[in-house]
Design an enzyme around this catalytic site. Structure first.
Site, PDB file in Angstrom:
ATOM      1  N   MET A  74     -12.365  -4.998   0.042  1.00  0.00           N
ATOM      2  CA  MET A  74     -13.486  -5.453  -0.788  1.00  0.00           C
ATOM      3  C   MET A  74     -13.299  -6.925  -1.168  1.00  0.00           C
ATOM      4  SD  MET A  74     -14.749  -2.220  -2.949  1.00  0.00           S
ATOM      5  CE  MET A  74     -13.526  -2.259  -4.222  1.00  0.00           C
ATOM      6  N   ALA A 114     -11.487 -10.593  -2.402  1.00  0.00           N
ATOM      7  CA  ALA A 114     -10.544 -11.089  -3.417  1.00  0.00           C
ATOM      8  C   ALA A 114      -9.127 -10.813  -2.895  1.00  0.00           C
ATOM      9  CB  ALA A 114     -10.793 -10.453  -4.778  1.00  0.00           C
ATOM     10  N   HIS A 136      -5.346 -10.718  -1.352  1.00  0.00           N
ATOM     11  CA  HIS A 136      -4.005 -11.110  -1.802  1.00  0.00           C
ATOM     12  C   HIS A 136      -3.023 -10.656  -0.728  1.00  0.00           C
ATOM     13  CE1 HIS A 136      -3.783  -6.886  -2.791  1.00  0.00           C
ATOM     14  NE2 HIS A 136      -4.796  -6.998  -3.627  1.00  0.00           N
ATOM     15  N   GLY A 141      -1.164  -8.170  -0.474  1.00  0.00           N
ATOM     16  CA  GLY A 141      -1.263  -6.749  -0.127  1.00  0.00           C
ATOM     17  C   GLY A 141      -2.217  -6.559   1.053  1.00  0.00           C
ATOM     18  N   HIS A 142      -3.386  -7.181   0.944  1.00  0.00           N
ATOM     19  CA  HIS A 142      -4.344  -7.096   2.058  1.00  0.00           C
ATOM     20  C   HIS A 142      -3.768  -7.742   3.314  1.00  0.00           C
ATOM     21  CE1 HIS A 142      -7.227  -7.241  -1.513  1.00  0.00           C
ATOM     22  NE2 HIS A 142      -7.551  -6.104  -0.931  1.00  0.00           N
ATOM     23  N   GLY A 174      -3.714   0.937   2.554  1.00  0.00           N
ATOM     24  CA  GLY A 174      -2.527   0.777   1.724  1.00  0.00           C
ATOM     25  C   GLY A 174      -2.131   2.020   0.957  1.00  0.00           C
ATOM     26  N   ASP A 232      -3.468   2.670  -2.832  1.00  0.00           N
ATOM     27  CA  ASP A 232      -4.526   3.624  -3.191  1.00  0.00           C
ATOM     28  C   ASP A 232      -4.181   4.943  -2.505  1.00  0.00           C
ATOM     29  OD1 ASP A 232      -6.695   1.760  -4.514  1.00  0.00           O
ATOM     30  OD2 ASP A 232      -5.865   0.690  -2.814  1.00  0.00           O
ATOM     31  N   SER A 250      -3.247  -6.375  -6.879  1.00  0.00           N
ATOM     32  CA  SER A 250      -4.582  -5.786  -6.913  1.00  0.00           C
ATOM     33  C   SER A 250      -5.587  -6.899  -7.180  1.00  0.00           C
ATOM     34  CB  SER A 250      -4.662  -4.737  -8.029  1.00  0.00           C
ATOM     35  OG  SER A 250      -6.016  -4.469  -8.331  1.00  0.00           O
ATOM     36  N   ARG A 275      -7.964  -6.702  -9.018  1.00  0.00           N
ATOM     37  CA  ARG A 275      -8.337  -6.671 -10.434  1.00  0.00           C
ATOM     38  C   ARG A 275      -7.340  -7.419 -11.321  1.00  0.00           C
ATOM     39  NH1 ARG A 275     -10.347  -1.751  -8.536  1.00  0.00           N
ATOM     40  NH2 ARG A 275     -12.529  -1.390  -9.114  1.00  0.00           N
TER      41      ARG A 275
HETATM   42  P1  AMP Z   1      -9.401  -3.078  -1.737  1.00  0.00           P
HETATM   43  O1  AMP Z   1      -9.870  -4.437  -1.341  1.00  0.00           O
HETATM   44  O2  AMP Z   1      -8.799  -3.032  -3.110  1.00  0.00           O
HETATM   45  O3  AMP Z   1     -10.434  -2.019  -1.480  1.00  0.00           O
HETATM   46  O4  AMP Z   1      -8.180  -2.722  -0.781  1.00  0.00           O
HETATM   47  C1  AMP Z   1      -8.325  -2.771   0.616  1.00  0.00           C
HETATM   48  C2  AMP Z   1      -7.089  -2.177   1.256  1.00  0.00           C
HETATM   49  O5  AMP Z   1      -5.938  -2.936   0.880  1.00  0.00           O
HETATM   50  C3  AMP Z   1      -6.822  -0.731   0.838  1.00  0.00           C
HETATM   51  O6  AMP Z   1      -6.386   0.012   1.957  1.00  0.00           O
HETATM   52  C4  AMP Z   1      -5.735  -0.885  -0.195  1.00  0.00           C
HETATM   53  O7  AMP Z   1      -4.915   0.256  -0.338  1.00  0.00           O
HETATM   54  C5  AMP Z   1      -4.945  -2.050   0.371  1.00  0.00           C
HETATM   55  N1  AMP Z   1      -4.170  -2.696  -0.697  1.00  0.00           N
HETATM   56  C6  AMP Z   1      -4.647  -3.123  -1.898  1.00  0.00           C
HETATM   57  N2  AMP Z   1      -3.636  -3.589  -2.650  1.00  0.00           N
HETATM   58  C7  AMP Z   1      -2.497  -3.457  -1.918  1.00  0.00           C
HETATM   59  C8  AMP Z   1      -1.118  -3.740  -2.157  1.00  0.00           C
HETATM   60  N3  AMP Z   1      -0.694  -4.254  -3.308  1.00  0.00           N
HETATM   61  N4  AMP Z   1      -0.236  -3.470  -1.168  1.00  0.00           N
HETATM   62  C9  AMP Z   1      -0.659  -2.926   0.003  1.00  0.00           C
HETATM   63  N5  AMP Z   1      -1.934  -2.625   0.285  1.00  0.00           N
HETATM   64  C10 AMP Z   1      -2.849  -2.879  -0.662  1.00  0.00           C
END
Ligand code: AMP
Length: 286
Positions: A30, A32, A34, A36-37, A149, A152, A187, A189
């Protein structure tokens, strides 16, 4: 990096890649972005010739309108990060591209309690919207491998179950949680936390780490209670600390009740809702 905003332009490009025998890895996000992505992009790049990242803030999965309105949008820095990670394709569709027939449809897949426990109790409707958008994005991208990830964890379990139930021809890969130096799970957020709250946020990881340390001497139930108490601090409002069978997401009575055990947490910190988890025992079978 190619940037596509329409399904047709993306599919034309990916069809050509397939004709050239290239494997496609996909990381839906989604935005933003970082590290993790970026770790998902890196994992995909290792195993596929073409890596696709999507950025789509899915209106259907927000059960709280103000959370949707305040969701951070940082397109230019996102593109810079993806370029630096050598991502091959960025897909940024409009709502109309993803939901050409409107958003009132519902994907009805019976995967039982996975949808109902934990986040399902506290964010009603969230997973229906999440499953629907992941299914639509998978139909559009048709990757060989899907990267999501562990951050979640319940979301991963649900998408894994959906792929199995619908017999979709995609491999799903779970990528480990990337954390800040003080342990806070990265995150999108987190940027909404004030400096003062950000300094307190490491309590979440400290609490689940302590739970792991104390496994030998305490039962799952007493450690859940310990976790709730540890997180009941000024500015925190914990919703749950659950120690679950990592396959079924159901609570366990003792440490021998499952091969794979995970502690999952959700708490408010000020106005921001944060989730985290830690594997306490074993490994997933997927
Ligand atoms: P989101 O943009 O929050 O919907 O996350 C997109 C993908 O990135 C999802 O599969 C999340 O689980 C993964 N993700 C988000 N934060 C992290 C993190 N800190 N470490 C690893 N994967 C992450």
């Amino acid at each position: 990096m190619y940037l596509f905003k329409t399904v047709k332009s993306l599919q034309d490009h990916l069809n050509q890649c397939r004709l050239e025998g290239k494997k496609i890895g996909f990381a839906p996000t989604m935005g933003a972005l970082h590290q993790g992505h970026i770790s998902l992009i890196a994992a995909s790049k290792e195993e596929n010739e073409v890596t696709v990242c999507s950025i789509f803030v899915n209106p259907k999965q927000f059960n709280d309108a103000s959370d949707f309105e305040k969701y951070p949008i940082t397109t230019t820095p996102d593109i810079i990060l993806l370029e630096a990670a050598n991502c091959d394709v960025l897909f940024m569709p409009t709502v109309k591209e993803v939901y050409p027939d409107g958003m009132s449809t519902k994907l009805d897949i019976n995967i039982g309690q996975l949808l109902e426990v934990m986040e399902g109790e506290f964010r009603p409707g969230h997973f229906d919207g999440m499953m629907e958008v992941v299914k639509r994005l998978l139909d559009i991208v048709q990757p060989n491998n899907l990267y999501m990830g562990q951050k979640d964890f319940q979301q991963f379990s649900i998408v894994h179950a959906m792929i199995k139930k619908l017999e979709l021809p995609y491999q799903i890969v779970m990528c480990p949680i990337i954390r800040e130096e003080d342990g806070l799970a990265m995150s999108s957020r987190n940027v909404r936390l004030s400096k003062e709250l950000r300094a307190k946020a490491s309590l979440i990881f400290k609490t689940i780490s302590k739970i792991k340390e104390q496994m030998a001497s305490q039962s799952p139930k007493s450690l859940e209670a310990f976790g709730m108490k540890a997180l009941t601090k000024p500015d925190f409002k914990p919703e749950y600390v659950r120690i679950v069978d990592g396959e079924t997401l159901l609570p366990i009575e003792d440490w021998d009740a499952a091969e794979f055990i995970v502690v999952c947490v959700a708490t408010w910190l000020g106005e921001i809702r944060l989730i985290d988890n830690l594997v306490l025992k074993g490994n997933p079978s997927y």
